[in-house]
Design an enzyme around this catalytic site. Structure first.
Site, PDB file in Angstrom:
ATOM      1  N   SER A 113      85.940  44.068  32.861  1.00  0.00           N
ATOM      2  CA  SER A 113      86.225  42.633  32.360  1.00  0.00           C
ATOM      3  C   SER A 113      85.164  42.130  31.890  1.00  0.00           C
ATOM      4  O   SER A 113      84.110  42.489  31.900  1.00  0.00           O
ATOM      5  CB  SER A 113      86.449  42.033  33.790  1.00  0.00           C
ATOM      6  OG  SER A 113      86.516  40.461  33.584  1.00  0.00           O
TER       7      SER A 113
ATOM      8  N   TYR B  56      84.384  39.447  42.271  1.00  0.00           N
ATOM      9  CA  TYR B  56      85.149  40.115  40.976  1.00  0.00           C
ATOM     10  C   TYR B  56      84.150  40.460  39.919  1.00  0.00           C
ATOM     11  O   TYR B  56      84.314  41.780  39.350  1.00  0.00           O
ATOM     12  CB  TYR B  56      86.025  39.099  40.563  1.00  0.00           C
ATOM     13  CG  TYR B  56      87.044  39.503  39.281  1.00  0.00           C
ATOM     14  CD1 TYR B  56      88.187  40.282  39.463  1.00  0.00           C
ATOM     15  CD2 TYR B  56      86.541  39.335  38.022  1.00  0.00           C
ATOM     16  CE1 TYR B  56      88.894  40.482  38.440  1.00  0.00           C
ATOM     17  CE2 TYR B  56      87.549  39.629  37.095  1.00  0.00           C
ATOM     18  CZ  TYR B  56      88.306  40.272  37.189  1.00  0.00           C
ATOM     19  OH  TYR B  56      89.432  40.729  36.000  1.00  0.00           O
TER      20      TYR B  56
END
Length: 255
Positions: free
Chosen positions: A144, A157
């Site tokens: 990401s 995350y």
């Protein structure tokens, strides 16, 4: 017949978290490039619907339900794919969760790490021997943009996704001598159901687009096309990389 560097005919792929959003788009793109695709999700009903839709479009697609935090389910996914299609060439680890925004609750931290990082370690350990046996395989791990920058809202995350990128580098070194390439993709803001609340926030979008040289939100097709590239002979000398699909957000200060 002319050589097509993006052709995946004769190849078999597993895509996790592939009943909606980016995962479904990746599965569709790989199938359109000629691959046989095993999709997976922990939601059996969504899995049946997605597999049926792809099969009706003429693709060789099957589905196996899989909770990626369940070691036995991961083994069933890999072995079921090999049994059905006769081998495994491509693995796309896409399944993931965001977790609680701004939270350092350790229970949430453990859940995010289990789904977003530990499951990939476990799945690649099961899949890589089969991929190596194919003679020219590719593993694509979904990282990401959050792994490339500091982030105060999605702590666990971002940490997990940074770990995914490092895992890609480690596996690339370990499995490169067996002709397996391992890379990570780092999507930025992509138009999916998950990102709809952000895209509905006008002030956020104004800031984000100002920080994105291409001045647009990414599409599922943008990510799917990158997966086809990394799965195909076109990327035959690329391994151990984290490629940002973010319209340039990671390289600008917004000025």
């Amino acid at each position: 017949m002319a050589f097509d560097p993006l052709c995946l005919s004769g190849r078999t792929a597993i895509v996790t978290g592939s009943t909606q959003g980016i995962g479904l788009g990746v599965a569709q793109a790989l199938a359109q490039a000629g691959a046989r695709v095993m999709i997976s999700s922990e939601d059996p009903q969504a899995l049946v619907a997605a597999a049926s839709s792809l099969a009706q479009a003429g693709h060789d697609v099957h589905g196996i339900a899989c909770d990626v935090t369940d070691a036995a389910a991961l083994a069933t996914l890999v072995e079921g794919t090999v049994d059905r299609f006769g081998g495994l060439d491509i693995l796309v680890c896409n399944a993931g969760i965001t977790g609680e925004a701004g939270s350092w609750d350790l229970g949430d931290f453990d859940r995010v790490m289990a789904v977003n990082l530990r499951s990939i370690v476990a799945l690649t350990a099961l899949a890589l021997p089969h991929i190596a046996a194919s003679g020219d395989g590719s593993v694509i791990l979904m990282s990401s943009l959050a792994a490339l920058r500091g982030n105060g809202a999605i702590n666990a995350y971002a940490l997990a996704k940074a770990g995914v990128a490092q895992l890609a580098r480690n596996l690339a070194v370990q499995w490169g001598p067996k002709s397996v390439r391992v890379n990570a993709l780092a999507p930025g803001l992509i138009a999916t159901p998950l990102s709809e609340p952000l895209m509905a926030d006008e002030s956020f979008m104004a800031r984000r687009l100002q920080m994105t040289p291409l001045r647009r939100v990414g599409s599922v097709e943008d990510v799917a096309a990158a997966c086809v590239f990394l799965a195909s002979p076109a990327s035959g000398f690329i391994t151990g990389q984290q490629i940002a699909i973010d319209g340039g957000t990671s390289i600008t200060d917004g000025s």
